[in-house]
Design a protein around this motif. Structure first.
Motif, mmCIF file in Angstrom:
data_model
loop_
_atom_site.group_PDB
_atom_site.id
_atom_site.type_symbol
_atom_site.label_atom_id
_atom_site.label_comp_id
_atom_site.label_asym_id
_atom_site.label_seq_id
_atom_site.Cartn_x
_atom_site.Cartn_y
_atom_site.Cartn_z
ATOM 1 N N MET A 1 0.855 -1.195 0.000
ATOM 2 C CA MET A 1 0.000 0.000 0.000
ATOM 3 C C MET A 1 0.886 1.239 0.000
ATOM 4 O O MET A 1 1.852 1.335 0.759
ATOM 5 C CB MET A 1 -0.902 -0.004 1.231
ATOM 6 N N ARG A 2 0.547 2.203 -0.848
ATOM 7 C CA ARG A 2 1.355 3.422 -0.978
ATOM 8 C C ARG A 2 0.479 4.622 -0.647
ATOM 9 O O ARG A 2 -0.511 4.884 -1.332
ATOM 10 C CB ARG A 2 1.900 3.534 -2.398
ATOM 11 N N LEU A 3 0.833 5.361 0.418
ATOM 12 C CA LEU A 3 0.035 6.487 0.874
ATOM 13 C C LEU A 3 0.821 7.786 0.728
ATOM 14 O O LEU A 3 1.978 7.878 1.163
ATOM 15 C CB LEU A 3 -0.364 6.314 2.341
ATOM 16 N N LEU A 4 0.187 8.786 0.127
ATOM 17 C CA LEU A 4 0.772 10.117 0.073
ATOM 18 C C LEU A 4 0.429 10.861 1.362
ATOM 19 O O LEU A 4 -0.724 10.853 1.798
ATOM 20 C CB LEU A 4 0.220 10.900 -1.114
ATOM 21 N N VAL A 5 1.427 11.479 1.977
ATOM 22 C CA VAL A 5 1.222 12.340 3.146
ATOM 23 C C VAL A 5 1.568 13.745 2.686
ATOM 24 O O VAL A 5 2.741 14.102 2.564
ATOM 25 C CB VAL A 5 2.086 11.881 4.333
ATOM 26 N N ALA A 6 0.522 14.530 2.382
ATOM 27 C CA ALA A 6 0.684 15.770 1.632
ATOM 28 C C ALA A 6 0.519 16.997 2.515
ATOM 29 O O ALA A 6 -0.553 17.234 3.079
ATOM 30 C CB ALA A 6 -0.337 15.813 0.489
ATOM 31 N N ASN A 7 1.583 17.790 2.608
ATOM 32 C CA ASN A 7 1.616 18.993 3.435
ATOM 33 C C ASN A 7 1.753 20.218 2.531
ATOM 34 O O ASN A 7 2.820 20.438 1.955
ATOM 35 C CB ASN A 7 2.802 18.924 4.404
ATOM 36 N N SER B 1 -0.910 24.003 -14.082
ATOM 37 C CA SER B 1 0.164 23.080 -14.423
ATOM 38 C C SER B 1 -0.406 21.964 -15.284
ATOM 39 O O SER B 1 -1.597 21.620 -15.183
ATOM 40 C CB SER B 1 0.777 22.493 -13.154
ATOM 41 N N PRO B 2 0.413 21.372 -16.147
ATOM 42 C CA PRO B 2 -0.098 20.292 -17.006
ATOM 43 C C PRO B 2 -0.731 19.142 -16.212
ATOM 44 O O PRO B 2 -1.776 18.609 -16.615
ATOM 45 C CB PRO B 2 1.144 19.829 -17.772
ATOM 46 N N ALA B 3 -0.136 18.783 -15.078
ATOM 47 C CA ALA B 3 -0.667 17.668 -14.296
ATOM 48 C C ALA B 3 -2.044 17.995 -13.716
ATOM 49 O O ALA B 3 -2.952 17.175 -13.733
ATOM 50 C CB ALA B 3 0.301 17.304 -13.173
ATOM 51 N N LEU B 4 -2.208 19.222 -13.211
ATOM 52 C CA LEU B 4 -3.490 19.609 -12.635
ATOM 53 C C LEU B 4 -4.542 19.760 -13.729
ATOM 54 O O LEU B 4 -5.692 19.343 -13.552
ATOM 55 C CB LEU B 4 -3.338 20.915 -11.844
ATOM 56 N N MET C 1 0.047 19.534 -6.206
ATOM 57 C CA MET C 1 0.953 18.529 -5.652
ATOM 58 C C MET C 1 0.375 17.120 -5.796
ATOM 59 O O MET C 1 1.080 16.175 -6.164
ATOM 60 C CB MET C 1 1.203 18.877 -4.178
ATOM 61 N N LEU C 2 -0.908 16.985 -5.532
ATOM 62 C CA LEU C 2 -1.539 15.671 -5.633
ATOM 63 C C LEU C 2 -1.641 15.224 -7.085
ATOM 64 O O LEU C 2 -1.436 14.049 -7.401
ATOM 65 C CB LEU C 2 -2.912 15.699 -4.970
ATOM 66 N N ALA C 3 -1.973 16.151 -7.972
ATOM 67 C CA ALA C 3 -2.071 15.810 -9.392
ATOM 68 C C ALA C 3 -0.745 15.266 -9.914
ATOM 69 O O ALA C 3 -0.717 14.333 -10.730
ATOM 70 C CB ALA C 3 -2.490 17.041 -10.192
ATOM 71 N N GLU C 4 0.347 15.812 -9.430
ATOM 72 C CA GLU C 4 1.669 15.413 -9.910
ATOM 73 C C GLU C 4 2.154 14.098 -9.305
ATOM 74 O O GLU C 4 3.074 13.475 -9.839
ATOM 75 C CB GLU C 4 2.684 16.517 -9.592
ATOM 76 N N ASN C 5 1.512 13.641 -8.211
ATOM 77 C CA ASN C 5 2.048 12.483 -7.488
ATOM 78 C C ASN C 5 1.057 11.347 -7.261
ATOM 79 O O ASN C 5 1.442 10.309 -6.718
ATOM 80 C CB ASN C 5 2.586 12.931 -6.129
ATOM 81 N N PRO D 1 6.060 11.313 1.604
ATOM 82 C CA PRO D 1 5.763 12.685 2.043
ATOM 83 C C PRO D 1 5.916 13.684 0.906
ATOM 84 O O PRO D 1 6.803 13.558 0.050
ATOM 85 C CB PRO D 1 6.809 12.927 3.137
ATOM 86 N N LEU D 2 5.046 14.700 0.903
ATOM 87 C CA LEU D 2 5.072 15.760 -0.096
ATOM 88 C C LEU D 2 4.974 17.109 0.609
ATOM 89 O O LEU D 2 4.235 17.250 1.585
ATOM 90 C CB LEU D 2 3.884 15.622 -1.060
ATOM 91 N N THR D 3 5.693 18.104 0.090
ATOM 92 C CA THR D 3 5.669 19.465 0.638
ATOM 93 C C THR D 3 5.235 20.426 -0.446
ATOM 94 O O THR D 3 5.646 20.295 -1.608
ATOM 95 C CB THR D 3 7.064 19.873 1.155
ATOM 96 N N GLY D 4 4.428 21.420 -0.095
ATOM 97 C CA GLY D 4 3.929 22.389 -1.056
ATOM 98 C C GLY D 4 5.041 23.133 -1.768
ATOM 99 O O GLY D 4 6.062 23.479 -1.174
ATOM 100 N N ARG D 5 4.809 23.409 -3.041
ATOM 101 C CA ARG D 5 5.808 24.109 -3.860
ATOM 102 C C ARG D 5 5.746 25.616 -3.672
ATOM 103 O O ARG D 5 6.745 26.317 -3.801
ATOM 104 C CB ARG D 5 5.599 23.760 -5.334
ATOM 105 N N PHE D 6 4.562 26.155 -3.364
ATOM 106 C CA PHE D 6 4.409 27.599 -3.204
ATOM 107 C C PHE D 6 3.385 27.869 -2.112
ATOM 108 O O PHE D 6 2.600 26.992 -1.745
ATOM 109 C CB PHE D 6 3.968 28.263 -4.518
#
Length: 246
Positions: A1-7, A235-238, A60-64, A34-39
């Motif tokens: 199981m792979r979970l994103l922890v997005a901050n 962004s293209p991903a979003l 961030m979620l769209a990209e990951n 773990p993910l951290t906001g870009r802006f």
């Protein structure tokens, strides 16, 4: 199981605290990414900063999200929660939502400890329809930065605030509302006379349960994907994520 922890806060130290707390309670075989906001704001502390963070979160979620089984929002305002549920194909859980849900399984009334802006947490509780079970909110005189720079001092302040909240309001469970408080309950549990929860630990458990249940993505109702809408400048991903429901 792979979970994103997005901050969506732009402070990596907070992300690291959340990731460490998530890994401490995750089941064997669960990978925490773990993910951290870009802006945006270093630490979100207002509605305006939260609105900006909502964009950062979705990007961030769209990209990951590809290859992920679920998403835990590692931000105590549960930033972008319903928007993420609209467009993502996997379960999404907010950390404060999770902490409150777990508290309702342990007691009849819960209290919240925050770093500030208690009115925003009142709104989050109201959105869950649980205002009648909220005993009270106490804000401590410390910042999220203090929590990772001087954890012993902040631990003591949170423990004192939690004990006072219990004594004054009759709260039967205390939820720590702050991503920088992730992992703190294990350190202060003996100093507070009721259960103390943090939303990262609660969120990982609830998210693992949802992933194992394999729920279908809603195809109708308020959380169905809204379908392709004209956009510009994303962004293209979003942009691709927003078009995915067409």
């Amino acid at each position: 199981m792979r979970l994103l922890v997005a901050n969506p806060n732009t402070t990596p130290q907070v992300t690291e605290l959340c990731a460490s707390a998530a890994r401490a309670v995750a089941s064997p075989g669960t990978e925490i990414l773990p993910l951290t906001g870009r802006f945006g704001a270093h630490i979100i502390n207002s509605r305006a900063e939260n609105a900006i963070a909502g964009h950062a979160m979705l990007e961030m979620l769209a990209e990951n999200v590809a290859g992920a089984d679920g998403v835990l929002l590692a931000v105590s305002y549960d930033t972008g929660l319903l928007a993420a549920r609209e467009v993502l194909p996997v379960p999404v859980v907010g950390m404060t939502e999770a902490g409150i849900a777990a508290a309702c399984l342990l007691g009849t009334r819960f209290g919240l400890i925050t770093f500030g802006t208690p009115f925003i947490y009142q709104e989050l509780v109201a959105q869950q329809g649980l205002t009648g079970r909220l005993a009270g909110i106490r804000a401590i005189t410390a910042s999220p930065k203090d929590a990772y720079a001087d954890p012993a001092t902040v631990d003591a302040k949170v423990a004192d605030a939690a004990s006072a909240l219990v004594a004054e309001t009759g709260a039967e469970v205390v939820v720590l509302c702050g991503a920088a408080m992730a992992g703190m309950p294990a350190r202060i549990r003996d100093a507070v006379p009721v259960p103390v929860l943090d939303g990262i630990a609660a969120g990982v458990g609830l998210l693992e349960m949802l992933v194992r249940m394999k729920p279908a993505k809603a195809r109708t109702g308020s959380l169905a994907h809204p379908g392709q809408r004209p956009t510009q400048g994303l962004s293209p991903a979003l942009a691709a994520l927003l078009a995915a429901g067409a």
